[in-house]
Motif scaffolding. Structure first.
Motif, short mmCIF file in Angstrom:
data_model
loop_
_atom_site.label_atom_id
_atom_site.label_comp_id
_atom_site.label_asym_id
_atom_site.label_seq_id
_atom_site.Cartn_x
_atom_site.Cartn_y
_atom_site.Cartn_z
N ALA A 224 43.73 39.56 35.46
CA ALA A 224 44.93 40.07 34.80
C ALA A 224 46.13 40.51 35.60
O ALA A 224 47.18 40.01 35.31
CB ALA A 224 44.36 40.96 33.81
N LEU A 225 45.64 40.99 36.81
CA LEU A 225 46.86 41.45 37.74
C LEU A 225 47.61 40.13 38.09
O LEU A 225 49.00 40.35 38.26
CB LEU A 225 46.27 42.04 38.87
N LEU A 226 46.98 39.19 38.72
CA LEU A 226 47.75 37.90 39.04
C LEU A 226 48.63 37.24 38.01
O LEU A 226 49.65 36.99 38.42
CB LEU A 226 46.65 36.93 39.44
N ALA A 227 47.84 37.34 36.71
CA ALA A 227 48.67 36.65 35.70
C ALA A 227 49.96 37.72 35.46
O ALA A 227 51.13 37.15 34.82
CB ALA A 227 47.80 36.58 34.45
N ARG A 228 49.83 38.71 35.42
CA ARG A 228 51.09 39.71 35.20
C ARG A 228 52.05 39.44 36.18
O ARG A 228 53.15 39.62 35.73
CB ARG A 228 50.54 41.38 35.08
N HIS A 229 51.69 39.27 37.37
CA HIS A 229 52.71 39.07 38.29
C HIS A 229 53.11 37.55 38.55
O HIS A 229 53.69 37.40 39.69
CB HIS A 229 52.36 39.65 39.59
N LYS A 230 52.56 36.77 37.79
CA LYS A 230 52.72 35.51 37.86
C LYS A 230 52.55 34.62 39.17
O LYS A 230 53.71 34.19 39.79
CB LYS A 230 54.39 35.08 37.48
N VAL A 231 51.47 34.97 39.48
CA VAL A 231 51.19 34.48 41.04
C VAL A 231 50.34 33.16 40.67
O VAL A 231 49.16 33.12 39.93
CB VAL A 231 50.30 35.24 41.83
N ASP A 232 50.72 31.96 41.20
CA ASP A 232 49.95 30.71 41.10
C ASP A 232 48.56 30.97 41.81
O ASP A 232 48.24 31.73 43.07
CB ASP A 232 50.75 29.54 41.73
N ALA A 233 47.55 30.25 41.08
CA ALA A 233 46.29 30.26 41.77
C ALA A 233 46.07 29.92 43.29
O ALA A 233 45.22 30.56 43.79
CB ALA A 233 45.17 29.44 40.83
N SER A 234 47.00 29.12 43.73
CA SER A 234 46.92 28.54 45.05
C SER A 234 47.33 29.56 46.05
O SER A 234 46.97 29.67 47.25
CB SER A 234 47.87 27.39 45.21
N GLN A 235 48.02 30.48 45.48
CA GLN A 235 48.44 31.69 46.47
C GLN A 235 47.69 33.16 46.22
O GLN A 235 48.13 34.25 46.60
CB GLN A 235 49.91 31.75 46.05
N GLY A 237 44.85 34.26 46.82
CA GLY A 237 44.23 34.87 47.97
C GLY A 237 45.15 35.75 48.86
O GLY A 237 44.91 36.93 49.31
N GLU A 238 46.18 34.86 49.21
CA GLU A 238 47.11 35.54 49.95
C GLU A 238 47.90 36.99 49.47
O GLU A 238 47.97 37.92 49.94
CB GLU A 238 48.31 34.58 50.51
N PHE A 239 48.07 36.48 48.14
CA PHE A 239 48.82 37.77 47.23
C PHE A 239 48.10 39.03 47.30
O PHE A 239 48.16 39.99 47.64
CB PHE A 239 49.25 37.24 46.01
N LEU A 240 46.61 38.70 47.15
CA LEU A 240 45.51 39.85 47.12
C LEU A 240 45.31 40.43 48.29
O LEU A 240 44.97 41.56 48.57
CB LEU A 240 44.32 39.42 46.29
N ALA A 241 45.24 39.83 49.55
CA ALA A 241 45.17 40.11 50.66
C ALA A 241 46.43 41.00 51.31
O ALA A 241 46.31 42.17 51.71
CB ALA A 241 44.95 39.09 51.72
N TYR A 242 47.64 40.79 50.63
CA TYR A 242 48.75 41.54 51.00
C TYR A 242 48.81 42.92 50.26
O TYR A 242 49.22 43.96 50.98
CB TYR A 242 49.88 40.47 50.38
N LEU A 243 48.30 42.74 48.98
CA LEU A 243 48.12 44.13 48.08
C LEU A 243 46.96 44.93 48.45
O LEU A 243 46.92 46.19 47.95
CB LEU A 243 48.43 43.51 46.66
#
Length: 269
Positions: A224-235, A237-243
């Protein structure tokens, strides 16, 4: 909470002019061209219906603005939108004019119900028929202003006693910083509030307050967090590691917490 006066010195004349030029170039270079009223109004028409759903509370910022006002004053809330400041400040002044040029945003404000001493005007703040008010508040209202000097001077001309201009500190939130990592936005030489203070300091008593707010977003899942911030599935892992420094388990879901810093320019006659 408010951390008091910022220690930065007022910009020199040369620094101010360089900063205003850089700001103008940034506004006119906006890929969304929000400086164009038609494009900007189309954005607010799309955003108005769900705008309230995504707004974070800003209690310390509202308290800092309230502390500057007097009960007998009238207040002009420029760029009032759906009433983020109009509604909580209404009990503390004699009259408020909620001013915005987006009919869609003001419709949300009116639908929520307003006390009798709040009037709603659909106008651009450049309109010649806007009367002076004791205090003028412009919260995040100058984002599309290529001529920042002229617009700050216009706001100052509407204020009998006090002008309050609220902006953020120019630093992006963690999720925005991640999105900008590949194509960072051009760095302005000075924060917008420094430019605003520089414009006003020769004609007003000016101070700048720093106000810290904690932002908390709750999600039922990481998806749900990824969907809210419109993060592509391929990215993802990198997004969640950064956050990851900002994420924590919250019951069956996840909590995203970070700090935002707002700056309030206070100009008094």
């Amino acid at each position: 909470m408010s951390d008091g006066l910022l220690g930065a010195a007022i910009l020199s004349a040369a620094e101010l002019e360089a900063g205003l030029l850089a700001w103008r170039e940034a506004v006119l270079g906006d890929p969304q061209a929000r400086w164009d009223s038609r494009r900007d109004l189309a954005y607010w028409q799309h955003a108005a219906e769900h705008f309230e759903e995504y707004r974070q509370p800003i209690p310390h910022t509202i308290a800092a603005v309230q502390a500057q006002l007097r009960p007998a004053w009238s207040l002009l809330d420029v760029g009032a939108g759906t009433g983020r400041f109009t509604r909580p400040l209404a009990p503390f002044v004699r009259q408020i004019t909620a001013l915005d040029y987006s009919a869609d945003m003001l419709a949300v404000l009116v639908a929520a119900g307003l006390p009798a001493h709040v009037r709603v005007w659909q106008r651009d703040f450049h309109a010649p028929d806007i009367p002076p008010h004791d205090a003028v508040l412009a919260a995040w209202a100058l984002y599309r202003s290529p001529d920042l000097r002229a617009d700050v001077e216009r706001l100052w001309g509407l204020a009998r006693h006090l002008l309050l201009v609220l902006e953020d500190n120019g630093l992006p939130s963690p999720h925005v910083a991640w999105k900008r990592r590949a194509n960072p936005a051009p760095r302005l030489p000075y924060p917008r509030t420094a430019l605003i203070a520089g414009i006003l300091h020769e004609r007003a008593q000016v101070s700048v307050l720093e106000i810290r707010e904690q932002r908390v977003e709750e999600y039922p899942s990481l998806e749900a967090l990824l969907a809210r911030h419109k993060v592509d599935a391929s990215q993802s892992g990198e997004f969640l590691a950064y956050l990851s420094p900002y994420l924590a388990q919250s019951g069956a879901g996840v909590r995203y917490t970070f700090e935002a810093v707002n700056t309030l320019v206070v100009a008094q006659r």
